[in-house]
Write an enzyme that holds these catalytic residues in place. Structure first.
Site, mmCIF file in Angstrom:
data_model
loop_
_atom_site.group_PDB
_atom_site.id
_atom_site.type_symbol
_atom_site.label_atom_id
_atom_site.label_comp_id
_atom_site.label_asym_id
_atom_site.label_seq_id
_atom_site.Cartn_x
_atom_site.Cartn_y
_atom_site.Cartn_z
ATOM 1 N N GLU A 146 45.929 50.072 41.123
ATOM 2 C CA GLU A 146 44.894 50.972 40.630
ATOM 3 C C GLU A 146 45.414 52.413 40.552
ATOM 4 O OE1 GLU A 146 40.592 49.764 41.408
ATOM 5 O OE2 GLU A 146 40.840 51.496 42.711
ATOM 6 N N GLU A 182 47.452 52.622 37.582
ATOM 7 C CA GLU A 182 46.595 52.624 36.390
ATOM 8 C C GLU A 182 45.993 54.006 36.174
ATOM 9 O OE1 GLU A 182 43.338 49.849 36.557
ATOM 10 O OE2 GLU A 182 42.665 50.343 34.531
ATOM 11 N N CYS A 223 36.308 47.197 42.743
ATOM 12 C CA CYS A 223 36.399 46.267 43.877
ATOM 13 C C CYS A 223 35.087 45.586 44.189
ATOM 14 C CB CYS A 223 36.833 47.005 45.134
ATOM 15 S SG CYS A 223 38.338 47.921 44.927
ATOM 16 N N SER A 260 38.314 50.218 36.086
ATOM 17 C CA SER A 260 39.696 49.795 36.295
ATOM 18 C C SER A 260 39.802 48.304 35.966
ATOM 19 C CB SER A 260 40.083 50.031 37.756
ATOM 20 O OG SER A 260 41.215 49.251 38.072
ATOM 21 N N LYS A 295 30.156 38.558 46.121
ATOM 22 C CA LYS A 295 31.496 37.963 46.092
ATOM 23 C C LYS A 295 31.431 36.461 45.785
ATOM 24 C CE LYS A 295 34.302 41.428 47.100
ATOM 25 N NZ LYS A 295 35.294 41.872 46.103
ATOM 26 N N GLU A 346 31.326 36.448 42.149
ATOM 27 C CA GLU A 346 32.614 36.866 41.592
ATOM 28 C C GLU A 346 33.625 35.716 41.594
ATOM 29 O OE1 GLU A 346 35.448 40.733 42.271
ATOM 30 O OE2 GLU A 346 35.147 39.442 44.001
ATOM 31 N N GLU A 358 36.711 34.065 34.545
ATOM 32 C CA GLU A 358 37.985 34.796 34.426
ATOM 33 C C GLU A 358 38.863 34.598 35.657
ATOM 34 O OE1 GLU A 358 34.697 35.801 33.661
ATOM 35 O OE2 GLU A 358 34.959 37.890 34.241
ATOM 36 N N CYS A 385 30.974 48.454 51.913
ATOM 37 C CA CYS A 385 30.918 47.043 52.308
ATOM 38 C C CYS A 385 30.426 46.846 53.741
ATOM 39 C CB CYS A 385 32.286 46.410 52.168
ATOM 40 S SG CYS A 385 32.995 46.717 50.549
#
Lengths: 536, 148, 586
Positions: free
Chosen positions: C280, C283, C300, C320, C359, C362, C367, C516
């Site tokens: 990151e 990037e 994230c 990102s 999560k 996710e 993907e 988190c």
């Protein structure tokens, strides 16, 4: 104005309209013109006369003859006999309790004991014509307030009058106005509570349909007094005619420069908008009503803060009931001393009552505060029909208490009724004769509350339904003494712990019925069945 | 029939006028479709849950299809005293439906309402926007039979 | 300010104007029971469990909402008050399923506790359950409206806090319940599955979709090699339900417990957090240098990603392209890891332990199959791990301290602080500063981006030596950064970006308040108080780590050397980066 020999007033209130009063009026107009009397006699639609049980009602002036239950088939005779030949049609006159036919208002006990302040124009003027209101002194009080009084003087006059809110809670109106005036805010609102949902009440509908300008005037004076430029009238969605009439009145008031900017050449600005409900009794609670105007669920808000401090869109807001606002004009016009001469010292003024149930003259009346229940039921209401006996009266609507014959001499005012274990409330008066069962009626009350609870707070959301279940059990003859104990415990909890007036008052009819008709409840337990033979 | 877009625009995109918008959206079909609720939420940029919460709160709205005529029957105490229960039974009997149901031909839906404010002529009911009073079982049946 | 004198059960306390009866009673040592009240939320005054008698008041008043006045006399413990409270609780129980023994909230349920404290042994009113469908459609957040007690705390969490307003009160009267628009299931709505509603719920009406059985099945299968990764925020919250005080870091007990449960390898998401910083950070520098879309926003937090996809579908290029540390781990665990071990990747089963419900969603995104398999097989919340540890009968306080396994278990302080709001930003700054300037940071602690505050801003001046012309020190680059946690805070920031009102280069967003550590999968209660304690524990862990900068993680360095090549390289691109999908709200 063209001069007419006679005026015929046809009631177009909702109740008479149900009896096809508009067809009656159309037929009358037609036959009058066919008889060549079109230029001499004027036919007018007015608001309610109050004697709804006898509708459609028609009054011929200048004699003031009242014809009752007029059907289409009777029109020809009225035109031919009365209007052409001047002979009264006896068979259409009201048969009073005495043998004599009652012809004019003065003959009617129903009218004689009434004192009409808020209903002063209902049934007298054409509510769809602002000029008729103006001729009867409409907006004069507002003119007086605007040109001769400061806002604080207006509030002082209302405070001195001792006027209390007529929506049910009975809070002193002047103090409410003062709180809202004193609250800091760049914008303030006046709201008229016309969400009349209390079962057995139709006074607000009558005022809106019969004299909408008195509400506009009351709101104008309130707006001037507290410093508001915008008002809302929240009318329940079922009151289609009220909405229509008030909208016409608002439009006319705008045309006459009585609403909008620069009213009567002053720099005072005020306008009105109607918002209508969509079927929720709880929106009669003032903070629920505010949420509904804001386009939300009509759930009451926790108080404090009160609407006077944080109301509509969090701005200081004055909320008054229709009947309260209808008192404002007369008080400003005639002064607080005049107002205090009517009614009782603790409760000045008049009260509009809606009479329903087992009573001869069901309909709407306005009497001074403090008249006894007996006078209202027997002298004005004509007593119980068909030779049955009085059993019970419920005052204040479904959320009011049920009282027995022992209390027939209770004065109908706020403190006296509270002392008797019931409430004046909205002025509903349901009369019940000896054919009916208290337990069965209690079921009806509770079905209503279970349907109308907003569901926000626990005691009311769950309690109304649990009370209904307990009452159903009692009615079916399966209840035991413990169920009555639980009924009482739950009722107390709802009164003490509910968030708003709905939950706090819903148990009142149950607890009062348990007090005054304890034997009847116990009879249902002991397996003897329903004494009135109603419960299955 | 106005589109959701038009109705919301007519009310100035003011979310406080949601109740009026829902009334307009409901009037052609007597109920609020999923498209109507989602559409009005989208046009007002408010959550769907908010619109649904409001629509499911007020008893005049329905999110389930209803009949062409909605019978709002008053079962408040003043009507009850005057025999509303028998009339209601007659109505149910005539239409072969219970309260909160719609006839199979989609003509009538039967609902209970709170007091209609016409207690002087109790018992009473509304059929769409028309109020009928002084009902008896026979009179109510006749009214429904004549409703076209 | 003059204090108000208030008498509570005969005891006089002096409190500031604006204090509620509830707060004043606390000062007097009186605990008034509450249910709809939540320390971080607005007053609701809906449940009416906290009613008290106020002298002069016709009815009882809710202590949570009613403000004190000078001279107020309150009675909290009369016969009448106890009777009313008891009745209110009984009313809730007429509607509430009494299957407490089988309920996920058993022993942690606020209604259960209140019922116990009120001494209710029997509900005397006729009971009736709702029989509404349970919604597990999202695979992450489960809703059981039958257990809902209408406290509306979840509505506020979903609305005011997260600004998505999926939940609302629907219907009226007895039928009132917390529901969704058109009664749709969560999978069909623009719900981001953050689980903050779960944190708000006092009963078992909201919970995660339970996946512990799938993990037990994998652990029980001798042919499967089960590896586990643990997110940074788990280690500072897990102890709360296992005998440690709030704010304890139990990393080494956790690793020991995971081994006892039967996991073949115990790895650390912190490792891929360090890796995330490498990707990151690169990037970000690439975008700054080459005119890419700025500000770049971290990726994230899966709830945040889903939020952007639904609510700002036209701004996805700000995100990102880096996968989250969980998914980077999954991709490596089924490629790099079996390659080094000579294992068949199809035999590897990857379990994540996360503080997060999103999560779970996710891991199931289409993907997230870069390895050719589903990269992460099952995601457990912290709470689910607690359940497994309890089922296994492990007393973690008695377990020895144990380390993570190699090679995916080595991490730095920078990886740990990913668990807290501002942590990703701080970790990135530690690395970006040193990579760009070539200088060592004088202090590693960027205090300005730490803490529970909703939105934080900072500017860092980077002097780039290689760009220096003769005689100059270097080019100065001012990097403006911002950090937000909770979606309502994030929305404010994104609106600023959308309208271009503020020049920001890099934004860190975490979906849950506090990051988190306050995630939807964390032990309950999660309040601002517990968040602060966990946050402090995270920074203590960081301070105690031998290495505190991601680019100094030797395992990350060898990963690049042996497998990935360089940051943003082709292998990284395939395994560690992703793309986003436009979704709808309406």
């Amino acid at each position: 104005m063209t001069l007419h020999r006679s005026h015929v007033l046809v009631c177009s209130g909702s109740n008479c309209a149900l009896h096809s009063s508009s067809f009656v009026k159309d037929r009358l107009t037609l036959e009058i013109s066919q008889a060549g009397l079109g230029d001499e006699i004027r036919v007018l639609e007015t608001g309610c006369f109050g004697l709804c049980a006898q509708g459609p009602i028609m009054v011929v002036y200048p004699e003031g003859i009242h014809y009752c239950k007029v059907g289409l088939e009777d029109i020809g005779e009225i035109v031919q006999e009365h209007l052409l030949k001047g002979r009264i049609v006896n068979r259409l006159l009201f048969k009073g309790t005495s043998d004599k036919n009652w012809m004019t208002k003065d003959d009617f006990d129903f009218y004689r004991k009434q004192e009409r302040v808020v209903l002063r124009n209902a049934g007298v003027i054409d509510p769809e014509n602002i000029e008729e209101s103006l001729v009867r002194g409409g907006y004069a009080a507002f003119g007086k307030a605007l040109s001769e009084m400061t806002p604080s003087q207006v509030i002082q006059e209302i405070t001195d009058s001792g006027l209390q809110g007529r929506g049910g809670a009975g809070f002193p109106t002047g103090r409410k106005w003062q709180f809202t005036q004193e609250a800091a805010g760049d914008k303030k609102y006046v709201v008229c509570n016309a969400d009349e949902g209390e079962p057995g009440t139709s006074k607000d509908r009558l005022i809106l349909e019969g004299d909408p300008h008195t509400i506009i005037e009351g709101m104008l004076i309130a707006g001037y007094a507290i410093g508001a430029t915008q008002g809302f009238v929240y009318i329940r969605g079922e009151y289609l005619l009220s909405i229509e009439r008030l909208q016409k009145a608002i439009n006319q008031a705008r045309e006459f420069g009585l609403l909008g900017k620069g009213i009567l050449g002053s720099d005072f600005e005020f306008d009105l908008e109607i918002r209508s409900g969509a079927g929720a009794y709880v929106c009669g609670e003032e903070t629920a009503l505010l949420n509904s105007i804001e386009g939300k669920r009509g759930e009451p808000r926790f108080k404090p803060p009160y609407p006077a401090v944080r109301g509509l869109w969090q701005k200081p807001t004055l909320i008054n009931n229709v009947e309260t606002l209808a008192n404002i004009g007369p008080i400003i016009q005639n002064g607080s001393d005049w107002f205090r001469q009517i009614g009782t010292p603790e409760c000045p003024g008049t009260k509009v009552f809606t009479l329903s149930g087992n009573i001869c003259n069901s309909g709407l009346i306005e009497v001074p505060m403090g008249m006894t229940l007996r006078e209202i039921i027997y002298d004005i209401g004509g007593g119980i029909p068909d030779g049955h006996q009085f059993k019970m009266a419920q005052t204040g609507g479904t959320s009011g208490g049920c009282i027995s014959a022992d209390l027939l001499d209770v004065p109908m005012d706020i403190p006296s009724l509270a002392k008797a274990g019931t409430a004046l409330g909205s002025g509903a008066l349901l009369v019940v004769d000896d054919r009916h069962c208290v337990v069965d009626l209690a079921k009806t009350f509770l079905r209503f509350f279970a349907h109308e609870s907003c569901g926000q707070c626990t005691p009311c959301r769950e309690g109304t339904t649990v009370l209904l279940r307990l009452m159903n059990k009692l009615a079916s003859g399966k209840g035991d003494a413990q169920d009555i104990t639980n009924l009482q415990r739950l009722s107390t909890t709802m009164q003490q712990a509910s968030l708003c007036g709905l939950g706090q008052t819903a148990p009142l009819p149950i607890l009062s019925a348990l007090t005054f008709f304890a034997d009847e409840f116990h009879a249902h337990l002991e397996g003897q069945g329903c004494p009135a033979g109603v419960c299955g | 029939m106005n589109t959701v877009k038009e109705i919301v625009a007519e009310h100035g995109h003011e979310s406080s006028r949601l109740l009026e918008m829902l009334r307009c959206l409901q009037s052609p079909t007597n109920y609020l479709s999923e498209e109507a609720i989602v559409g009005v939420a989208k046009e007002l940029n408010v959550p769907i849950s908010h619109v649904y919460g409001v629509a499911s709160f007020y008893s005049m709205y329905s999110t389930k299809p209803r009949g062409k005529y909605i019978i709002r029957f008053c079962e408040s105490a003043p009507c009850h005293i005057e025999g509303a229960a028998e009339v209601l039974e007659a109505v149910q009997d005539q239409l072969q439906i219970a309260v909160n149901e719609t006839t199979t031909d989609g003509k009538f839906s039967l609902e209970l309402t709170s007091c209609l404010g016409v207690c002087g002529v109790a018992p009473a009911m509304m059929v769409n926007s028309t109020v009928y009073g002084n009902l008896t079982p026979e009179k109510a049946k006749k009214i429904l039979a004549a409703t076209e | 300010m003059d204090l108000f004198q208030v008498t509570i059960d005969g005891q006089i306390v002096n409190v500031a104007p604006g204090t509620t009866i509830l707060q004043a009673a606390e000062d007097a040592g009186v605990k008034i029971p509450t249910l709809c009240h939540h320390p971080d939320q607005q007053v609701k005054a809906a449940c009416r469990v906290c009613v008290v008698e106020v002298e002069g008041s016709r009815v009882m008043q809710p202590a949570c909402a009613y403000p004190v006045y000078n001279g107020m006399v309150v009675h909290t413990n009369t016969m009448a008050v106890r009777e009313v409270r008891r009745t209110v609780l009984e009313l809730l129980l007429t509607h509430h399923p009494q299957d407490c023994l089988q309920c996920e909230r058993n022993l942690h349920c606020e209604l259960q506790t209140l019922t116990q404290e009120a001494g209710i042994r029997q509900v005397e009113f006729p009971q009736e359950l709702r029989n509404l469908p349970v919604d597990e459609s999202s695979g992450a957040v489960a809703r059981d409206p039958n257990k809902c007690i209408n406290c509306r705390r979840c509505i506020e969490a979903c609305g005011e806090l997260q600004g998505v307003d999926i939940l609302a009160s629907i219907n009226r009267g007895y039928d009132t319940v917390v529901g969704t628009g058109l009664n749709k299931s969560l999978a069909d709505l623009a719900c981001v599955l953050c689980g903050q509603c779960i944190q708000a719920c006092p009963v078992g009406a909201l919970r995660e979709v339970d996946h512990t059985q799938q993990v037990w099945d994998a652990l029980n299968d001798p042919d499967v090699h089960v590896v586990v990764q643990t997110a940074p925020a788990v280690r500072v919250a897990l102890g709360e339900e296992l005998g440690y005080p709030v704010g304890s870091g139990v990393t080494k007990k956790m690793t020991a417990a995971l081994r006892r449960l039967g996991f073949d390898k115990v790895f650390d998401t912190d490792f891929t957090a360090d890796l995330t910083i490498m990707e990151e950070g690169s990037e970000l520098l690439d975008r700054i240098k080459n005119g890419g879309t700025l500000p770049m926003i971290t990726s994230c937090s899966p709830g945040w990603i889903k939020y952007m996809e639904h609510y700002y579908p036209d701004m996805l290029d700000h995100l990102s392209t880096c996968k989250s540390p969980q998914q980077m781990f999954g991709a490596l665990a089924k490629t790099f890891y079996p390659q080094t071990q000579g294992m068949d990747p199809s035999k590897i089963f990857v379990v994540s332990v996360m503080p997060c419900t999103a999560k779970k969603y996710e891991a199931n995104r289409p993907e997230m199959r870069a390895s050719g398999y589903q990269d992460v097989d099952v995601v457990l919340t912290t709470r689910e791990l607690v359940h497994m540890i309890k089922q296994a009968g492990l007393n973690i306080t008695a377990l020895p301290d144990e380390e993570f396994d190699d090679p995916l278990g080595l991490s730095t302080g920078a990886g740990v602080i990913f668990g807290s709001t501002g942590g990703v930003m701080e970790a990135a700054l530690r690395t970006v500063y040193e990579i760009v300037t070539g200088d060592e940071l004088p202090s590693l602690d960027f205090e300005v981006v730490r803490g529970l505050e909703g939105t934080k801003r900072a500017s860092v001046e980077l002097i780039i030596p290689e760009a220096a012309a003769d005689g100059e020190v270097g080019t100065s680059l001012q990097v403006n950064v911002a950090v937000a946690s909770s979606l309502s805070e994030a929305k404010k920031l994104i609106e600023l970006v959308k309208t271009g009102q503020e020049e920001i280069h890099f934004i860190e967003i975490m979906c849950c308040p506090g990051g988190c550590i306050g995630g939807g999968g964390q032990p309950r209660p999660t309040t601002n108080q517990t968040r602060t304690a966990r946050m402090n524990a995270i920074y203590r862990e960081d301070a105690g780590m031998p290495i505190r900068k991601s680019h100094e993680n030797p395992a990350v360095a060898s990963l690049y050397a042996d497998f990935l090549g360089s940051p943003l390289g082709s292998v990284s691109h395939k395994l560690l980066h992703t793309h986003y999908t436009k979704r709808k709200v309406y």
